[in-house]
Write an enzyme that holds these catalytic residues in place. Structure first.
Site, PDB file in Angstrom:
ATOM      1  N   SER A  40      39.607  65.353  66.846  1.00  0.00           N
ATOM      2  CA  SER A  40      40.197  64.007  66.863  1.00  0.00           C
ATOM      3  C   SER A  40      40.976  63.812  68.147  1.00  0.00           C
ATOM      4  O   SER A  40      41.767  64.680  68.532  1.00  0.00           O
ATOM      5  CB  SER A  40      41.131  63.871  65.663  1.00  0.00           C
ATOM      6  OG  SER A  40      42.019  62.797  65.838  1.00  0.00           O
ATOM      7  N   TYR A  49      47.277  67.000  59.521  1.00  0.00           N
ATOM      8  CA  TYR A  49      46.069  66.520  60.226  1.00  0.00           C
ATOM      9  C   TYR A  49      46.103  66.996  61.673  1.00  0.00           C
ATOM     10  O   TYR A  49      45.116  67.526  62.185  1.00  0.00           O
ATOM     11  CB  TYR A  49      46.030  64.990  60.156  1.00  0.00           C
ATOM     12  CG  TYR A  49      44.816  64.360  60.784  1.00  0.00           C
ATOM     13  CD1 TYR A  49      43.639  64.182  60.053  1.00  0.00           C
ATOM     14  CD2 TYR A  49      44.832  63.924  62.106  1.00  0.00           C
ATOM     15  CE1 TYR A  49      42.511  63.596  60.622  1.00  0.00           C
ATOM     16  CE2 TYR A  49      43.716  63.341  62.685  1.00  0.00           C
ATOM     17  CZ  TYR A  49      42.567  63.171  61.941  1.00  0.00           C
ATOM     18  OH  TYR A  49      41.455  62.587  62.515  1.00  0.00           O
TER      19      TYR A  49
HETATM   20  N1  LIG Z   1      37.440  57.311  61.720  1.00  0.00           N
HETATM   21  C1  LIG Z   1      38.194  57.668  62.738  1.00  0.00           C
HETATM   22  O1  LIG Z   1      38.881  56.832  63.366  1.00  0.00           O
HETATM   23  C2  LIG Z   1      38.193  59.108  63.186  1.00  0.00           C
HETATM   24  C3  LIG Z   1      38.697  59.408  64.477  1.00  0.00           C
HETATM   25  C4  LIG Z   1      38.706  60.741  64.880  1.00  0.00           C
HETATM   26  C5  LIG Z   1      38.219  61.730  64.051  1.00  0.00           C
HETATM   27  N2  LIG Z   1      37.733  61.398  62.818  1.00  0.00           N
HETATM   28  C6  LIG Z   1      37.262  62.481  61.965  1.00  0.00           C
HETATM   29  O2  LIG Z   1      36.086  62.123  61.249  1.00  0.00           O
HETATM   30  C7  LIG Z   1      36.155  62.657  59.909  1.00  0.00           C
HETATM   31  C8  LIG Z   1      36.141  61.518  58.924  1.00  0.00           C
HETATM   32  O3  LIG Z   1      34.895  60.880  58.963  1.00  0.00           O
HETATM   33  P1  LIG Z   1      34.759  59.305  58.916  1.00  0.00           P
HETATM   34  O4  LIG Z   1      35.509  58.722  60.051  1.00  0.00           O
HETATM   35  O5  LIG Z   1      33.301  59.028  58.775  1.00  0.00           O
HETATM   36  O6  LIG Z   1      35.565  58.885  57.589  1.00  0.00           O
HETATM   37  P2  LIG Z   1      35.057  58.656  56.074  1.00  0.00           P
HETATM   38  O7  LIG Z   1      36.280  58.716  55.254  1.00  0.00           O
HETATM   39  O8  LIG Z   1      34.221  57.425  56.002  1.00  0.00           O
HETATM   40  O9  LIG Z   1      34.093  59.886  55.788  1.00  0.00           O
HETATM   41  C9  LIG Z   1      34.588  61.152  55.409  1.00  0.00           C
HETATM   42  C10 LIG Z   1      33.581  61.759  54.443  1.00  0.00           C
HETATM   43  O10 LIG Z   1      33.984  63.097  54.144  1.00  0.00           O
HETATM   44  C11 LIG Z   1      33.938  63.284  52.743  1.00  0.00           C
HETATM   45  N3  LIG Z   1      34.899  64.323  52.364  1.00  0.00           N
HETATM   46  C12 LIG Z   1      36.255  64.224  52.377  1.00  0.00           C
HETATM   47  N4  LIG Z   1      36.814  65.361  51.928  1.00  0.00           N
HETATM   48  C13 LIG Z   1      35.785  66.204  51.629  1.00  0.00           C
HETATM   49  C14 LIG Z   1      35.720  67.518  51.132  1.00  0.00           C
HETATM   50  N5  LIG Z   1      36.831  68.192  50.799  1.00  0.00           N
HETATM   51  N6  LIG Z   1      34.511  68.098  50.975  1.00  0.00           N
HETATM   52  C15 LIG Z   1      33.380  67.416  51.295  1.00  0.00           C
HETATM   53  N7  LIG Z   1      33.375  66.153  51.747  1.00  0.00           N
HETATM   54  C16 LIG Z   1      34.575  65.549  51.916  1.00  0.00           C
HETATM   55  C17 LIG Z   1      34.281  61.913  52.160  1.00  0.00           C
HETATM   56  O11 LIG Z   1      33.874  61.770  50.801  1.00  0.00           O
HETATM   57  C18 LIG Z   1      33.525  60.996  53.115  1.00  0.00           C
HETATM   58  O12 LIG Z   1      32.189  60.824  52.711  1.00  0.00           O
HETATM   59  C19 LIG Z   1      37.436  63.459  59.841  1.00  0.00           C
HETATM   60  O13 LIG Z   1      37.164  64.807  60.185  1.00  0.00           O
HETATM   61  C20 LIG Z   1      38.283  62.800  60.898  1.00  0.00           C
HETATM   62  O14 LIG Z   1      39.280  63.641  61.389  1.00  0.00           O
HETATM   63  C21 LIG Z   1      37.708  60.124  62.375  1.00  0.00           C
END
Ligand SMILES: NC(=O)c1ccc[n+]([C@@H]2O[C@H](COP(=O)([O-])OP(=O)(O)OC[C@H]3O[C@@H](n4cnc5c(N)ncnc54)[C@H](O)[C@@H]3O)[C@@H](O)[C@H]2O)c1
Length: 286
Positions: A149, A170
């Site tokens: 991130s 986080y």
């Molecule tokens: N969206 C942003 O702005 C952003 C920016 C930087 C990094 N990220 C990173 O991306 C990831 C989040 O993905 P996203 O942005 O698609 O969000 P999102 O919430 O749409 O997707 C996250 C997915 O991970 C699944 N998940 C959560 N906990 C879990 C677990 N314990 N086991 C298995 N699956 C699990 C959720 O059900 C969901 O489908 C994180 O690692 C986050 O740090 C996101």
């Protein structure tokens, strides 16, 4: 021939958002997918996790691309369950070429210290568990990609006191992912297995489009909406955008999974619209 034709890729958090986008981009370029997601809410995480219907939609979209997919419910915190799901996928699809550890949460703003531990468990231990489950099945030349991130690399963003224990967790977890990937890359280099991290800026997914993120970007308002947060999102980036789309990250993941990057390892690849440069203007280190 697609850019990852015939590869089998294991993706965590594949039911929606970036995980689904990675699955579709890789499938469009010829990969078969082992997709897992927990499909269960976490008490300290303010916005909901995916549902079975989300994972079903990912399956439908991959199959529409004429690729094979094994989709299973598995929580990245549950090492044995994750391993069992992956092994079922490998039994059905025959092998494993790459891991994309994407699952993550942002339990920001919750006052319970458990939020710190939940972030560490999902965002860091979950990555380690995915790599550990995969490693015995990875041939020389395989690829590991983990999601970090941008925000966690910058001071006073997710580690802002307003983000509470979960924000601290986080930040710690994502920095630990960067460090883990760095050293893992060195350990796996003799086998030509690559390990790289991608560090996105704001991405247009449920994580960003949540009340808790609106509050982080608009601390001046008691109950900010998405409309309130939109003008504040670009503060993160040097380029004039508030966020990028999931497929913008998937393009980088595709490159890192493909053999085009066969000599690229230990990278901290920012897809951040210049956000890191803006916050930390310094000469590049060589
Ligand atoms: N969206 C942003 O702005 C952003 C920016 C930087 C990094 N990220 C990173 O991306 C990831 C989040 O993905 P996203 O942005 O698609 O969000 P999102 O919430 O749409 O997707 C996250 C997915 O991970 C699944 N998940 C959560 N906990 C879990 C677990 N314990 N086991 C298995 N699956 C699990 C959720 O059900 C969901 O489908 C994180 O690692 C986050 O740090 C996101």
């Amino acid at each position: 021939m697609g850019r990852v034709e015939g590869k089998v890729v294991f993706i965590t958090g594949a039911a929606r958002g970036q995980g689904r986008a990675h699955a579709l981009r890789l499938a469009a370029e010829g990969a078969d997918i082992i997709a897992v997601d927990s499909l269960e809410d976490i008490a300290t995480n303010e916005y909901p996790m995916s549902r079975q219907s989300d994972l079903d939609e990912t399956v439908k979209l991959i199959e529409a691309l004429d690729r094979r997919v094994v989709a299973l419910k598995a929580d990245v915190r549950d090492r044995a369950g994750l391993r069992a799901a992956l092994e079922q996928g490998i039994t059905e699809l025959g092998k494993l070429d790459a891991v994309v550890a994407q699952a993550g949460i942002a339990p920001l703003g919750h006052p319970d210290p458990q939020a710190f531990l939940d972030a560490v468990q999902v965002d860091f231990v979950g990555v380690v568990n995915a790599v550990e489950a995969a490693l015995p099945h990875l041939a020389d030349g395989a690829s590991i990609v983990a999601t970090g991130s941008l925000a966690a690399m910058l001071p006073s963003t997710t580690d802002n006191p307003a983000a509470g224990p979960g924000g601290q967790g986080y930040t710690w977890a994502k920095r630990a992912v960067a460090s883990f990937i760095n050293d893992l890359a060195l350990v796996l280099a003799p086998r030509s297995i690559r390990a790289n991290a991608v560090h996105p800026t704001n991405v247009n997914t449920h994580m960003l489009n949540s009340d808790i993120m609106y509050k982080l970007f608009r601390p001046d308002l008691p109950n900010p909406t998405r409309e309130d947060a939109l003008p504040a999102f670009p503060a993160m980036n040097a380029m004039p955008v508030g966020f990028v789309e999931p497929d913008d990250i998937s393009q980088a993941v595709l490159f890192l999974v493909s053999d085009e990057s066969k000599f690229v390892t230990g990278m901290q690849l920012r897809i951040d619209a210049g956000g890191y440069l803006k916050a930390r203007p310094q000469q590049p280190q060589f």
